[in-house]
Design a protein around this motif. Structure first.
Motif, PDB file in Angstrom:
ATOM      1  N   HIS A 121       0.837  -1.069   0.068  1.00  0.00           N
ATOM      2  CA  HIS A 121       0.066   0.007  -0.029  1.00  0.00           C
ATOM      3  C   HIS A 121       0.786   1.460  -0.001  1.00  0.00           C
ATOM      4  O   HIS A 121       1.175   1.875   1.031  1.00  0.00           O
ATOM      5  CB  HIS A 121      -0.840  -0.072   1.146  1.00  0.00           C
TER       6      HIS A 121
ATOM      7  N   LYS B  57       0.694   4.279  -1.430  1.00  0.00           N
ATOM      8  CA  LYS B  57       0.143   5.760  -0.936  1.00  0.00           C
ATOM      9  C   LYS B  57      -0.223   5.767   0.265  1.00  0.00           C
ATOM     10  O   LYS B  57      -0.067   6.803   0.985  1.00  0.00           O
ATOM     11  CB  LYS B  57      -0.957   5.617  -2.191  1.00  0.00           C
ATOM     12  N   LEU B  58      -0.837   4.832   0.784  1.00  0.00           N
ATOM     13  CA  LEU B  58      -1.392   4.919   2.025  1.00  0.00           C
ATOM     14  C   LEU B  58      -0.231   4.871   3.213  1.00  0.00           C
ATOM     15  O   LEU B  58      -0.302   5.564   4.120  1.00  0.00           O
ATOM     16  CB  LEU B  58      -2.416   3.581   2.555  1.00  0.00           C
ATOM     17  N   ALA B  59       1.059   4.184   2.937  1.00  0.00           N
ATOM     18  CA  ALA B  59       1.761   4.142   3.777  1.00  0.00           C
ATOM     19  C   ALA B  59       2.642   5.435   3.782  1.00  0.00           C
ATOM     20  O   ALA B  59       3.165   6.116   4.886  1.00  0.00           O
ATOM     21  CB  ALA B  59       2.857   3.108   3.272  1.00  0.00           C
ATOM     22  N   LYS B  60       2.844   6.137   2.641  1.00  0.00           N
ATOM     23  CA  LYS B  60       3.318   7.490   2.580  1.00  0.00           C
ATOM     24  C   LYS B  60       2.574   8.420   3.276  1.00  0.00           C
ATOM     25  O   LYS B  60       2.862   9.145   4.023  1.00  0.00           O
ATOM     26  CB  LYS B  60       3.203   7.929   1.089  1.00  0.00           C
ATOM     27  N   LEU B  61       1.205   8.369   3.152  1.00  0.00           N
ATOM     28  CA  LEU B  61       0.210   9.427   3.756  1.00  0.00           C
ATOM     29  C   LEU B  61       0.329   9.097   5.480  1.00  0.00           C
ATOM     30  O   LEU B  61       0.396  10.123   6.209  1.00  0.00           O
ATOM     31  CB  LEU B  61      -1.353   8.933   3.496  1.00  0.00           C
ATOM     32  N   LEU B  62       0.222   7.674   5.913  1.00  0.00           N
ATOM     33  CA  LEU B  62       0.474   7.537   7.344  1.00  0.00           C
ATOM     34  C   LEU B  62       2.082   7.930   7.847  1.00  0.00           C
ATOM     35  O   LEU B  62       1.960   8.580   9.016  1.00  0.00           O
ATOM     36  CB  LEU B  62       0.260   5.980   7.542  1.00  0.00           C
ATOM     37  N   TYR B  63       2.995   7.859   7.047  1.00  0.00           N
ATOM     38  CA  TYR B  63       4.072   8.469   7.511  1.00  0.00           C
ATOM     39  C   TYR B  63       4.170  10.072   7.542  1.00  0.00           C
ATOM     40  O   TYR B  63       4.656  10.364   8.666  1.00  0.00           O
ATOM     41  CB  TYR B  63       5.365   8.016   6.441  1.00  0.00           C
TER      42      TYR B  63
END
Length: 201
Positions: free
Chosen positions: A20, A22-28
């Motif tokens: 994931h 995109k989601l991983a980048k957003l969560l970071y």
């Protein structure tokens, strides 16, 4: 021994990030944004609490308020302001620390210095931006001015009442929470605009 990997590298190489991205980048981004934002919020609280004392009674006793719109709630009357705070007095009528031009200067200095700390951390670590820092800083400053005025307007609605019923330490916490909370929500979206996704570019 291999080179020690940063949290960012480990996160990007994790199974979750690979599945994931995109989601991983957003969560970071959200994680580091909250860590840095809460850190500068604590800094702001310390400035709001101690700087008015350093500025002294003369500035605390200097009235600086605009636009001074009268508001009455029950038996309590005060003036709502976007800029400035009422001069605080004790039961004997003596000026006390926590209002007037002194508190206004402490508030503005505290929020400005907090952004001077926050901007490079968010730019370089949270959003890893490589854009023009001067242009980004200019837009960030404009956003800070607008958000600062908004927070001042919100605080102007309740702070005179808070000053009357609460100790400075308590209402400084409320000022910090309101200022920090409103700022964090708005600034996250401001950052997403001024620190665009390099991959999309």
């Amino acid at each position: 021994m291999g080179e020690k990997k940063s949290f960012s590298d480990k996160w990007n190489e994790s199974e979750f990030a690979k599945k994931h991205p995109k989601l991983a980048k957003l969560l970071y981004q959200v994680l580091f944004f909250l860590v840095f934002s809460n850190g500068v919020t604590i800094f702001q609280y310390l400035v709001f609490t101690f700087l008015p004392k350093l500025l002294g009674l003369k500035l605390a006793g200097t009235e600086f308020m605009w636009p001074q719109i009268p508001i009455t709630i029950g038996d309590f009357s005060y003036k709502w302001n976007i800029l400035g705070y009422e001069v605080l007095r004790d039961t004997a009528g003596e000026v006390i620390i926590g209002g007037g031009l002194g508190y206004f200067l402490a508030y503005e200095i505290g929020t400005f210095l907090a952004q001077c700390i926050n901007f490079p951390l968010q730019r370089n670590i949270t959003f890893k931006s490589h854009g023009n820092p001067a242009i980004q800083a200019l837009w960030y400053f404009v956003a800070w001015v607008i958000i600062s005025l908004l927070c001042n307007a919100i605080n102007g609605l309740w702070l005179p009442i808070g000053n009357h019923y609460l100790s400075p330490a308590v209402y400084n916490i409320l000022v910090t929470v309101i200022t920090g909370g409103v700022s964090m929500v708005i600034f996250f979206f401001v950052f997403k605009i001024i620190f665009p996704d390099e991959e999309k570019k």
